[in-house]
Design a protein around this motif. Structure first.
Motif, PDB file in Angstrom:
ATOM      1  N   LEU A  65      -0.770   3.254  -0.992  1.00  0.00           N
ATOM      2  CA  LEU A  65      -2.228   2.935  -1.609  1.00  0.00           C
ATOM      3  C   LEU A  65      -3.249   1.751  -0.974  1.00  0.00           C
ATOM      4  CD1 LEU A  65      -0.745   2.668  -5.228  1.00  0.00           C
ATOM      5  CD2 LEU A  65      -2.296   4.540  -4.172  1.00  0.00           C
ATOM      6  N   ALA A  66      -4.419   1.639  -1.106  1.00  0.00           N
ATOM      7  CA  ALA A  66      -5.295   0.777  -0.507  1.00  0.00           C
ATOM      8  C   ALA A  66      -4.866  -0.555  -1.145  1.00  0.00           C
ATOM      9  CB  ALA A  66      -6.704   1.250  -0.752  1.00  0.00           C
ATOM     10  N   GLU A  67      -5.009  -1.567  -0.278  1.00  0.00           N
ATOM     11  CA  GLU A  67      -4.561  -3.060  -0.805  1.00  0.00           C
ATOM     12  C   GLU A  67      -5.321  -3.224  -2.142  1.00  0.00           C
ATOM     13  OE1 GLU A  67      -4.208  -5.710   2.866  1.00  0.00           O
ATOM     14  OE2 GLU A  67      -5.234  -4.089   3.212  1.00  0.00           O
ATOM     15  N   ALA A  68      -6.718  -2.985  -2.261  1.00  0.00           N
ATOM     16  CA  ALA A  68      -7.492  -3.196  -3.545  1.00  0.00           C
ATOM     17  C   ALA A  68      -6.884  -2.385  -4.594  1.00  0.00           C
ATOM     18  CB  ALA A  68      -9.055  -2.518  -3.119  1.00  0.00           C
ATOM     19  N   GLN A  69      -5.973  -1.586  -4.390  1.00  0.00           N
ATOM     20  CA  GLN A  69      -5.210  -0.834  -5.653  1.00  0.00           C
ATOM     21  C   GLN A  69      -4.215  -1.567  -6.164  1.00  0.00           C
ATOM     22  OE1 GLN A  69      -5.158   3.360  -3.350  1.00  0.00           O
ATOM     23  NE2 GLN A  69      -5.753   3.905  -5.620  1.00  0.00           N
ATOM     24  N   ARG A  70      -3.899  -2.492  -5.614  1.00  0.00           N
ATOM     25  CA  ARG A  70      -2.700  -3.296  -5.707  1.00  0.00           C
ATOM     26  C   ARG A  70      -2.658  -3.804  -7.341  1.00  0.00           C
ATOM     27  NH1 ARG A  70      -2.564  -6.688  -2.059  1.00  0.00           N
ATOM     28  NH2 ARG A  70      -0.540  -5.681  -0.780  1.00  0.00           N
ATOM     29  N   GLY A  71      -3.645  -4.219  -7.648  1.00  0.00           N
ATOM     30  CA  GLY A  71      -3.956  -4.667  -9.190  1.00  0.00           C
ATOM     31  C   GLY A  71      -3.632  -3.554 -10.008  1.00  0.00           C
ATOM     32  N   ASP A  72      -4.261  -2.519  -9.706  1.00  0.00           N
ATOM     33  CA  ASP A  72      -4.193  -1.308 -10.624  1.00  0.00           C
ATOM     34  C   ASP A  72      -2.716  -0.705 -10.726  1.00  0.00           C
ATOM     35  OD1 ASP A  72      -6.901  -1.371 -11.168  1.00  0.00           O
ATOM     36  OD2 ASP A  72      -7.182   0.477  -9.944  1.00  0.00           O
ATOM     37  N   LEU A  73      -1.812  -1.154  -9.631  1.00  0.00           N
ATOM     38  CA  LEU A  73      -0.641  -0.365  -9.558  1.00  0.00           C
ATOM     39  C   LEU A  73       0.356  -1.252 -10.388  1.00  0.00           C
ATOM     40  CD1 LEU A  73       1.624   1.356  -7.929  1.00  0.00           C
ATOM     41  CD2 LEU A  73       1.999  -0.332  -6.407  1.00  0.00           C
ATOM     42  N   LEU A  74       0.112  -2.492 -10.568  1.00  0.00           N
ATOM     43  CA  LEU A  74       0.978  -3.452 -11.327  1.00  0.00           C
ATOM     44  C   LEU A  74       0.245  -3.378 -13.011  1.00  0.00           C
ATOM     45  CD1 LEU A  74       0.999  -6.698  -9.263  1.00  0.00           C
ATOM     46  CD2 LEU A  74       2.800  -4.695  -9.643  1.00  0.00           C
ATOM     47  N   SER A  75      -1.085  -3.193 -13.083  1.00  0.00           N
ATOM     48  CA  SER A  75      -1.567  -3.269 -14.463  1.00  0.00           C
ATOM     49  C   SER A  75      -1.484  -1.836 -15.288  1.00  0.00           C
ATOM     50  CB  SER A  75      -2.980  -3.849 -14.469  1.00  0.00           C
ATOM     51  OG  SER A  75      -3.657  -2.968 -13.710  1.00  0.00           O
TER      52      SER A  75
END
Length: 516
Positions: free
Chosen positions: A417-427
């Motif tokens: 995933l793109a680094e900007a998607q890290r938050g979505d991955l966790l939430s």
């Protein structure tokens, strides 16, 4: 076969019953534990523990370091890890009575620059010497067929897209020449510490791989897609993010690049298992017995003149522990090491200025009720990739089975995933990511959703170090490879990217230095 595939697609897309409720969930990792580093330190009484040497992190590097220390007579060690099971990115899962990987799933045969890895594989009985040659146990080599690519409406053997014209073929051949030239004139090695760093490497490290390709006139879309795929596969980031050094290193440190029609080309043999590289991690962890302290979250490391102190959180007991040791190995990502240390050394602070990046990853294991209807072309393989897909493809976790008894298919899909998607991955809920993966995979297998029995997903918020420009050549990485007082660092981050060979060698080297 074409008619059957078309009819299957029509049935699924146009006439299928209402989709059944997804069965699955998150498995494998506990992100909330790592996030305790953001909270205030616990106060009050803490249980006192002691060891001669502490190792924080039971990934491949930490396990390798423990193994080397024990080989050299240092038995009073403790290996702490925040997860219940050792292995880091090389751990396993189980579905439908079978094992499957949660992360890393193969290991290329080690070359002459990786004697530590070869020695490990030899001691595990995977290879032996016969008349001066390495003879590999074929049960552990990837069975045939190994790889295939879906493009132009059918499956093709291998992952390099077939050339769509003479210009693409010419660029394939030009890139092969450039890789051979880099191997010959600069030198690349796996692990990378075995190659001398030169001004030529530094020039490549200063620019992105995509920019270097454009400068070489290598603009064919199919070549760009393939090289971008390779970067996402090994580094978790595309060609416009990783350095040109990293892009060339992928090929020049291993098997080179072979254009279509190259009669010298041989498919690179790899070792793989149903559970992926957990096969190796579990064998590294087994001798540790009571030395492995799982479910411990390291919180703070403080060094004094005579010892080092580690404050940790015991998850099972919901209580703090205070460890005293003569020395400590931080076998964790370097940004975690910086957070742990009360007084980070100068190289670690300098590295922070480069803003090192780590790619988030999602893996999914899919248990099916019955085999998928296949498209024309190459037969189902161990590794199956679709051209243009955001998913890196899927591997067949049952491909290495020697038992001929029929069993439901078990597939493992990988999505960087793109680094900007890290938050979505966790939430976001697991169902969101399951649907995301299914939407991609059903472009090649329209019948997959209706045949899915269960999908279990594993998330890694900071799975792989991204070798962005100027990271690999940073002087701070070289400095951190040395013992800093009573503190040693051992992690694949020291190489600027994440693969088994780098992690294992870093752990062995740290163990040697601490036991000298």
């Amino acid at each position: 076969m074409r008619r059957r595939s078309l009819l299957a697609a029509m049935t699924v897309v146009g006439c299928s019953p209402a989709p059944h409720e997804l069965q699955g969930g998150w498995v494998g990792t506990h992100p909330e534990r790592g996030h305790r580093l953001r909270e205030s330190l616990p106060t009050g009484a803490a249980r006192e523990r002691k060891a001669h040497t502490l190792i924080v992190g039971a990934g491949i590097a930490g396990l390798a370091c423990a193994r080397e220390l024990m080989r050299r007579g240092v038995d009073d060690i403790a290996v702490l890890d925040l997860e219940p099971v050792a292995g880091g990115n090389s751990r396993a899962h189980q579905m439908g009575g079978a094992r499957c990987p949660l992360g890393a799933h193969y290991l290329p045969l080690p070359g002459p620059d990786a004697p530590e890895v070869y020695q490990l594989l030899e001691e595990l009985g995977l290879v032996h010497q016969q008349l001066g040659r390495a003879v590999w146990d074929e049960r552990h080599l990837c069975h045939s067929p190994q790889e295939r690519l879906f493009i132009d409406g059918e499956w093709h053997e291998g992952l390099l897209p077939p050339a769509d014209g003479p210009e693409t073929l010419a660029q394939y051949r030009r890139f092969a020449v450039l890789v051979s030239q880099a191997q010959r004139e600069l030198g690349f090695a796996m692990p990378t510490r075995r190659a001398r760093w030169t001004s030529g490497h530094a020039a490549l490290d200063a620019q992105t791989f995509a920019a270097w390709l454009d400068a070489q006139g290598l603009t064919a879309p199919r070549l760009h897609w393939y090289l971008d795929y390779c970067c996402r596969d090994d580094y978790g980031a595309p060609a416009d993010t990783v350095s040109a050094w990293a892009g060339l290193h992928y090929f020049a440190s291993r098997h080179g690049f072979h254009a279509p029609g190259d009669e010298t080309a041989e498919r690179e043999p790899v070792l793989t298992w149903p559970e992926g590289n957990a096969y190796l991690a579990e064998r590294l962890a087994q001798p540790l017995q009571g030395r492995l302290q799982a479910d411990r979250v390291a919180l703070r490391v403080t060094e004094s003149r005579s010892s080092v102190e580690l404050l940790a959180w015991n998850v099972a007991e919901a209580a703090p522990e205070r460890w005293q040791a003569r020395q400590i190995v931080l076998a964790v990502p370097l940004f975690i090491a910086r957070r742990l240390l009360a007084d980070p050394p100068a190289p670690l602070r300098a590295l922070q200025a480069l803003q090192p990046r780590h790619a988030p990853w999602l893996t999914a294991n899919l248990l099916l009720r019955e085999p998928l209807i296949d498209r024309p072309g190459a037969p189902p393989s161990w590794d199956n990739v679709a051209y243009g897909s955001t998913v890196l493809g899927y591997v067949d976790a049952r491909h290495q089975r020697l038992d001929p008894t029929p069993a439901p298919p078990l597939l493992t899909a990988y999505l960087p995933l793109a680094e900007a998607q890290r938050g979505d991955l966790l939430s976001k809920r697991w169902e969101h990511w399951a649907q995301h993966l299914l939407a991609d995979l059903k472009t090649t297998h329209p019948d997959l959703p209706e045949k899915l029995s269960r999908i279990d997903l594993c998330r890694f918020g900071h799975a792989m170090s991204i070798p962005a420009p100027c990271v690999r050549g940073a002087a701070a990485l070289q400095a951190l490879s040395l013992v800093q007082g009573r503190i040693a660092f051992a992690h694949s981050d020291l190489a600027g990217y994440s693969v088994f060979e780098e992690a294992y060698t870093a752990g062995v080297v740290a163990g040697r230095r601490l036991s000298a």
